[in-house]
Structure formats: structure tokens, C-alpha cells
Design a protein around this motif. Structure first.
Motif, short mmCIF file in Angstrom:
data_model
loop_
_atom_site.label_atom_id
_atom_site.label_comp_id
_atom_site.label_asym_id
_atom_site.label_seq_id
_atom_site.Cartn_x
_atom_site.Cartn_y
_atom_site.Cartn_z
N ASN A 63 0.64 -1.40 0.09
CA ASN A 63 0.03 0.12 0.02
C ASN A 63 0.92 1.38 0.05
O ASN A 63 2.00 1.17 0.87
N LYS A 99 -4.46 -7.55 6.65
CA LYS A 99 -4.87 -7.91 5.12
C LYS A 99 -4.61 -6.59 4.34
O LYS A 99 -4.74 -6.30 3.15
N LYS A 101 -5.79 -3.31 5.07
CA LYS A 101 -6.90 -2.39 4.88
C LYS A 101 -6.78 -1.27 6.31
O LYS A 101 -6.48 -1.63 7.33
N GLU A 102 -7.05 -0.11 5.91
CA GLU A 102 -6.87 0.99 6.52
C GLU A 102 -8.17 0.88 7.64
O GLU A 102 -9.27 1.21 7.19
#
Length: 843
Positions: A63, A99, A101-102
Motif C-alpha cells: 500500500n 490484510k 486495509k486501513e
């Protein structure tokens, strides 16, 4: 104990990495190998794992969180948060699940980038270089501003069992414990604190053994039931059950142990080292398999060291690896194999795994499993060849992609000038206490093409022949300098050789200004060398700067300028006091070692005192000291003693390592220095309206007088100098320099003999039978003599200059001008003896 060897595995390569930007995720259910999370300066967060041993890397997520660099990365410490990732970039803290995700974002109110974070449920501790905040549910709970730069931070219960405290490593040689936004206490350490580690595993084992045995008959380092625990009867650390064990590292290379609680600080072992500064410490893994957690130390020179403990609890070096670049983070886990290994993240972004073991032919790699048979070895070789072929194909593909991208960029840019953002350069200027030389170390995240060095102070850039550019005449010269620039510790490595172009002094002055004293360009032949070192010999006197322009090997071309300050007393370094060796009082600080002038230096030294008085403030006095000497805190210490454990009744209110509260003379700060060449001492004490310097030499006092006088004149301050001379100074100074001069002269004489003796040896092979024992020894050690002479070329002339400076300064303080008789010093060196030197200096 056997010395560990390591199998190295290169896991991946990220962008340039900051300290503390790697974590190892806990094992998932049913998994035997850990995943790792990495952050870099591009703002990218990457998580990956290894599948089927070392055969393939599996990317979990990648990310791009922000355009700002990721400066800190940690896992949640509360129950249920162990696999939650928290990242700091700029002044923002983000929460990322496993995973990618924020799930959380919090913008702090700090005015400087966050360098360290710690998360416990809804509590967030965020620290910068000078401030440290505690947030609860997104609201400010406490705030602490440090007097000196914060190098590292850890958060753990110290004062109260259920309340966490910030533990700060500060550059002014103190470890500070913060309670509720206030300084609770501080402990002195033997150097500028640079790294911390809290030994949670040791603390828990110690607590369990204490509660289980009810006595101090077991070693708290050893988990219950281990073989060593059953055999050892006198544990060294069991008495510290209930205290928090903290390890610290310093920029000077020392590693030490402290035990902290709400009432006192107790010092443990200290490892002194002349290697690089400590950048990372990890003490939560047992690599040697003896049931005791080992200490893994990473240094700024690329050294990775493993220390295990003997039966007395003393650390011993059990393994070492040289990575040749600064180590930013160290963790442990099972990433590339199902067995314990060390994971290291370097400045350039390399992520490396080191599996310790004494062999690589057993099933577990630790010489404890079943030996592999021929069939198993054949399978291993086949898999190794498969992996090598896959890596070769991957490299070829990446090269083609890079070539295509460069061609597209060139076509798009056309006739425009290509430009790129400057990369970060790690730069350190370190004084060697053994050779009395400075080493400028430059490290880039990618290979370095060339380095240009400019100085406006008197400095010799040392090459492989031991000389400098002082006195160079004629056209620009070129020659190899393998010792002046090294990529690592192996000076013989071809990659460490550099081609240097020196500019003579008149031309350097024209190019760099009238103040230029050195100008040289180093070109590195290797396309993989990202670390560069230059040794230089500085002369105490005028303050100035050394500039280095670094050109990385990249397209488009960029240049990064690095500036390092040279202070007037640049050969002085802070002393490590005996009070540190003796431990501390119940208050956690060494006692005040400052007394009368005659007792300050000790060792029957001469004591010359220069006292500066006038209408200047405490801040002025401290600023003058800071501008004259290295290793002095940039901020002035407070004249008000701190509260908490150390109230006014505590006579050891300040340590001799730092700002001393001398209640007898009213001095607010005091520092103790030693000249690394002559071993003379300089003690500085200051308060409002008075600054006092005590030294067994006179040249440092003359330089201080000149500098302070010039600074006071610029500030329009009226000051007065009072000099109290010790008449035994010339004779004692002659004795101090006697062995240095004798050694330098002996080396020069032996070097001149080597050439002739070698020529005679070629003509008469049996000449050894006719030589005196002294000359046979010279011929036998010819290579060592030539090498040592090359490293110390110019040392005798340097010492002659030091003696001349003392001669002039001593008589100048007495109101005499002796410049017209300077030839007497040259005559003494022509026919040297201690008696003649003493008589000349005392004239």
C-alpha cells in the motif's frame, strides 16, 4: 562457547528505510512461518512471507499510504491488537490490519515528524526528536519536552506496575523516564544514548521464578525447567525481580544494562567497543539454545553482533556479521525457515535473514538434528539450482524493464535537462581515540559515483601513504587511495579503492574561496559501493566546516551536499568517569565529582585555570562551551534542580557525565574532556556571569580565550579573563609528549633502515648472520614497519607543531613573545632528549 556462523538469505529490497520500520507478525493459526511488514521512505507499506521454505516470496499486500516517508512502524501491544499494524508518517498515525486495509487514522498536533510510536488499546505515545506526547482516545493526556535531542523511545511500566512510562534515550548522555508529562528521573550513560531495548521476556521470567521459588536461588534470565537453570546456584540478576531491564546503546559504541523501578536505578554490565555507534538492539530471542535470551546489536558501520551470557551473567561475543551498511532495525522470527533467525533491515532497504548454527548439514541447521544423507543433499542441491535459475531469470527481466523505462524517459524528456529529487545521505564525522583522526562516513541508499570534499579549516585528507594534501604543488595529481576510502572494514577489497584528484592549495583557494585549505574529488570504480569513508587529520584552532558533495550512481544525475562542523577543540572528547563504573546511589545518579581546582584533574597533573567573568548569562556561557567543544548538549541545562526522586536535598543532583549541579560553587553545568592525542584533560564549569576552564595544558585555554573573546566582542559583552598558571606545566607537558615523539622518531628511523636492509638482503641472502639483533628485528618486521609508517606519515611534523603551539601559548600567557626563538624547538627535535625539551619549554 562455540562461535556462531550464519546462513544469509536476502528476502527483499525496499526503498530507503528509517529506523524502526520493520515488524514480524505473530504466527497465524496452523502456520509455521512468520510474515514481515516493512515501511520505506517512499511511504509504501509492504507485507510479505516466504512459501515452501526459501523457494518463493509471497506478497501479502503493498500500500502507498502517503507521499511522506514512513518513520515508525509498530504492532499493537494490547490483547487482541498483536496483529494490528500502526504506521507513522509525518505527523499522522494510521492503523492497518493484516490484510492491508486501513481501519484507523489520527492526525496528531505535533509540529515535527513522528520518529517513534507505541500503541496500547486507545493509548498512543508519539515522539519526535524533542517532544513526546501521550494521547488517550485521540485527546492529549500529557506532553513532555526534552532538553536534548531524543534518539530512541521505549514505553513500558517502570514507576507503577499498571501504568506505562516513556523511556527516552537522549544525546546528552542520559536515559530519562517520564511520568505523566514530567521528568521522573534520569540515569547517566557513558556516551550519547542512541538505542534502547526493553527486555520483556527476561522481566517476565525473572518475575515468575521469584514468585515460584520465593528466594534468590535461581537465575532470572533462564526460563523454568532449563538445564542451565537446574545447574546454576548463584544467579547474578535474581535480586532485580520486579525491576524493568533496559538495554541501551551509545553513539560511541558502548552497550549497557540498566534495571529501573520507581525508587532507583541499578547498573548492570557494560560492553565497551571501538566499533560503530549502536543503531538497534534486540534482546527477545535465544539464538544459542542455552535457555537465555541473547542480545543482538546492530551498528552504523554495518556490524551485526550476537552476545550470549556465561554462567556469571556476563555478556560474551558469540557471533558477528558485517553487512557493510547501517542497520536500521533488528527483529527475530521464523520467516524464511521454520527455525529461529535474525531479521535485519538496512538503510538502503535490504531485508536480510540470518539463521544461526554451527553447520548447514543437519535437518535443523543447529547441529542438533539428524545428519542429511546423500539423497537429501542431492535434493537440496537440486532445489538450490532451481532457485538460482529462477533468480537469474528474474534479474534479466528486471534489467530489461529498467532499460525500457530509461529509454521511454529519455524519449519523453527530449532536450530538456533531466533532474531528480535528492536522495538522503547518512553522514557521520567521528573522532578516533586511538589514531587521533576524524573519519567522515557517507552512506547513500544506492551506489555512489563520486564525492567532492572541501574544507575551510586546517585539515589533512589522509591517503594510503599517510600523507595529506598539505604542501601539494603543481598540477592536479591522481593516484589510488585504498585506505582513505573503504566500503567496509576490509581495506583490501577492490570495491573500496578510489581514484582521487587533489587540487593544490593555491588553486583550491581560488576555487573555494580564500579560506579553502583542502579540495579533492574521489571517484569510486565500483558500481555497488554505497558507503564511503575518508580519514582526515584535523588541527585544533580555528572553527570551520567540511563540505562533501555526493553524486549517486543514478540517472538522472543529482548531487547532495553534506556539511559537517569542525569546532576549535575538535580533538577533545568527553571522558567516561569512574563514577559510572562504580554504579549509582539510591537516587540513580553518580555522585558529584567536582571539587577544588587542585582536585579536578587528579593524577598529579598540572592545573592551569582560566576564569571568564562578566555580565553574560548562563545561556551565553553554555553556548560558548557548545561552540568550542563536541559532545556538549545544544540546550542549556535548567538552573532549577528537577523534582521527583531528586529534590534539592539530593547532593548527587547531576551526573559528572552531563550538567552538574555543583552546590558548593553554584555551577550549573560541568563537563570533563580529554585530548585523544596528548591525553591532557579539560574540565569546564559554568554559571551565570562565570565560566571556568581547568586544564593541564595551555593551548586549549589559549584557543578558548581567543574564541570567547571574539564572540563576546561581537555580542558587545564586557568580560574579563583571569589566568592562574601552574609553573610545573612545561616539565609535565614534556613528559606527556615524550613517548609520542620517541615512537614517531623510532618509526621514521626504522623506515629509513628498511630500504637499505632490503637491498642488502637481495645482494647478500645470508646477511642475517652479520646483523645486530636490533637490525635483524627491523628486517624481520619490515612489512609491518612500512605499513605502520604509511599510516602515521606526517605524525612527527604534527607533534612538532603541537609543541610549538604550547611553547608560544605558555609564554604568551606570561606576557612574553617567543616567536623569534622558535628555531630552538627545531634544534631540540634534531637532537631530541627529554631534558633538552624540558629546558627549552621552561626558558
Amino acid at each position: 562457547m562455540s562461535f556462531l556462523t550464519f546462513d544469509r538469505v536476502d528476502i527483499t529490497q525496499t526503498g530507503q528505510a528509517e529506523r524502526g520500520t520493520m515488524e514480524v507478525l505473530p504466527l497465524s493459526k496452523g502456520k509455521r512461518q512468520n510474515k514481515i511488514v516493512l515501511g520505506d521512505a517512499s511511504g509504501t507499506l509492504t507485507a510479505l512471507g516466504m512459501r515452501k521454505g526459501e523457494e518463493s516470496r509471497g506478497l501479502v499486500f503493498r500500500n502507498a499510504l502517503s507521499s511522506e516517508p514512513i518513520t515508525s512502524l509498530t504492532l499493537g501491544s494490547a490483547k487482541g491488537q498483536e496483529d494490528k499494524i500502526f504506521v507513522a508518517s509525518g505527523t499522522t498515525v494510521r492503523g492497518i490490519n493484516k490484510k492491508g486495509k486501513e481501519f484507523f487514522k489520527f492526525s496528531t498536533n505535533l509540529t515535527e515528524p513522528i520518529s517513534h510510536i507505541h500503541v496500547d488499546h486507545t493509548n498512543i505515545w508519539a515522539s519526535g526528536t524533542s517532544v513526546s506526547n501521550h494521547y488517550v482516545d485521540g485527546q492529549d493526556a500529557s506532553f513532555f519536552k526534552s532538553d536534548e535531542r531524543i534518539s530512541d523511545v521505549r514505553v513500558a511500566p517502570v514507576v507503577l506496575e499498571r501504568e506505562k512510562n516513556q523511556i527516552l534515550a537522549c544525546k546528552d548522555r542520559f536515559i530519562r523516564v517520564v511520568q505523566g508529562g514530567e521528568l521522573y528521573y534520569e540515569a547517566a550513560v557513558p556516551g550519547a544514548a542512541s538505542a534502547l531495548s526493553v527486555c520483556l521476556g527476561n522481566d517476565e521470567a525473572r518475575r515468575q521464578m521469584w514468585s515460584g521459588s520465593g528466594s534468590g536461588s535461581a537465575d532470572a534470565r533462564v526460563p523454568p525447567g532449563s538445564i542451565r537453570n537446574q545447574s546454576q546456584k548463584t544467579p547474578p540478576n535474581q535480586q532485580h525481580a520486579g525491576r524493568r531491564e533496559v538495554l541501551f546503546g551509545t553513539e560511541q559504541g558502548s552497550v549497557g544494562q540498566l534495571f529501573l523501578d520507581g525508587e532507583s536505578v541499578v547498573r548492570g554490565w557494560v560492553i565497551d567497543s571501538q566499533k560503530g555507534g549502536v543503531t538497534a538492539i534486540h534482546a527477545e530471542c535465544d539464538l544459542t539454545g542455552d535457555g537465555v535470551n541473547d542480545v543482538v546489536v546492530g551498528r552504523d558501520d554495518g556490524s551485526l553482533e550476537v552476545y550470549s551470557f556465561d554462567e556469571n551473567g556476563d555478556p560474551t561475543l558469540s557471533g558477528a556479521v558485517d553487512l557493510r551498511e547501517q542497520i536500521q532495525t533488528i527483529k527475530h522470527g521464523r520467516v524464511t525457515t521454520p527455525f529461529p533467525e535474525i531479521i535485519a533491515h538496512t538503510f538502503s532497504g535490504k531485508v536480510l535473514a540470518f539463521k544461526p548454527g554451527l553447520d548447514s548439514t543437519t535437518a535443523d541447521g543447529f547441529a542438533m538434528g539428524e545428519t542429511l544423507d546423500d539423497a537429501q543433499l542431492g535434493v537440496r542441491r537440486f532445489k538450490d539450482n532451481q532457485r538460482a535459475d529462477a533468480l537469474t531469470a528474474e534479474i534479466a527481466k528486471l534489467k530489461q524493464e529498467v532499460h525500457d523505462a530509461r529509454a521511454a524517459y529519455k524519449k519523453r524528456s527530449g532536450s530538456l535537462i533531466a533532474a531528480d529529487g535528492a536522495c538522503a545521505i547518512l553522514a557521520r564525522l567521528k573522532l578516533s581515540s586511538t589514531s587521533a583522526t576524524h573519519t567522515l562516513t557517507l552512506e547513500a541508499p544506492r551506489a555512489i559515483e563520486s564525492v567532492a570534499v572541501f574544507a575551510d579549516v586546517e585539515v589533512d585528507l589522509l591517503d594510503e601513504y599517510g600523507g595529506g594534501d598539505r604542501g601539494v604543488t603543481g598540477d592536479t595529481t591522481k593516484h589510488d587511495t585504498s585506505n582513505a576510502t573503504t566500503a567496509g572494514k576490509d581495506a583490501a577489497d577492490d570495491a573500496s579503492a578510489a581514484i582521487v584528484s587533489r587540487t593544490p592549495l593555491p588553486a583550491a583557494a581560488a576555487a573555494g574561496g580564500a579560506a579553502a585549505t583542502a579540495l579533492a574529488v574521489y571517484r569510486l570504480p565500483s558500481d555497488t559501493q554505497n558507503r564511503f569513508e575518508i580519514k582526515m587529520r584535523c588541527v585544533e584552532g580555528r572553527a570551520g566546516v567540511i563540505r562533501a558533495c555526493v553524486v549517486p550512481l543514478q540517472h538522472p544525475k543529482t548531487c547532495v551536499e553534506v556539511v559537517k562542523e569542525i569546532k576549535p577543540l575538535c580533538l577533545h572528547q568527553r571522558r567516561r568517569e569512574a563514577s559510572f563504573e562504580d554504579g549509582v546511589s539510591g537516587s540513580g545518579r553518580p555522585g558529584d565529582t567536582n571539587g577544588d581546582a587542585g582536585d579536578v584533574l587528579g593524577d598529579d597533573r598540572a592545573v592551569n585555570v582560566l576564569t571568564v567573568t562578566g555580565g553574560f548569562s548562563l545561556e551565553d556561557a553554555h553556548q560558548w562551551t557548545f561552540e568550542c567543544l563536541d559532545e556538549v548538549p545544544s540546550n542549556c541545562p535548567s538552573a532549577v534542580p528537577v523534582g521527583g526522586l531528586f529534590a534539592d536535598s539530593d547532593e548527587s543532583a547531576r551526573s559528572a557525565f552531563g550538567d552538574v549541579k555543583d552546590r558548593g560553587g553554584g555551577y550549573v553545568f560541568s563537563y570533563d574532556f580529554e585530548n585523544v592525542l596528548l591525553k591532557t584533560r579539560l574540565v569546564v564549569k559554568g554559571k551565570e556571569g562565570e565560566l571556568r576552564f581547568c586544564c593541564d595544558g595551555v593551548t586549549p585555554l589559549a584557543l578558548v580565550k581567543e574564541f570567547i573573546g571574539r564572540s563576546a566582542t561581537k555580542a558587545n559583552l564586557q568580560i574579563r579573563f583571569i589566568f592562574d598558571a601552574d609553573q610545573t606545566t612545561p616539565s609535565k607537558f614534556a613528559k606527556l609528549t615524550h613517548h609520542l615523539i620517541e615512537n614517531a622518531m623510532t618509526l621514521v628511523d626504522q623506515e629509513s633502515l628498511v630500504v637499505g636492509l632490503r637491498e642488502l638482503k637481495m645482494q647478500e641472502p645470508e646477511i642475517d648472520n652479520f646483523l645486530s639483533p636490533e637490525w635483524r628485528g627491523v628486517l624481520l618486521n619490515a612489512d609491518a614497519i612500512v605499513k605502520q609508517a604509511a599510516a602515521r606519515r606526517g605524525r612527527l611534523e604534527y607533534l612538532k607543531g603541537v609543541v610549538k603551539d604550547f611553547f608560544v601559548d605558555w609564554h604568551k600567557f606570561r606576557g612574553e613573545n617567543v616567536k623569534h626563538v622558535m628555531g630552538d624547538i627545531d634544534d631540540v627535535f634534531d637532537e631530541y632528549s627529554l631534558e633538552a625539551m624540558t629546558m627549552t619549554l621552561e626558558r
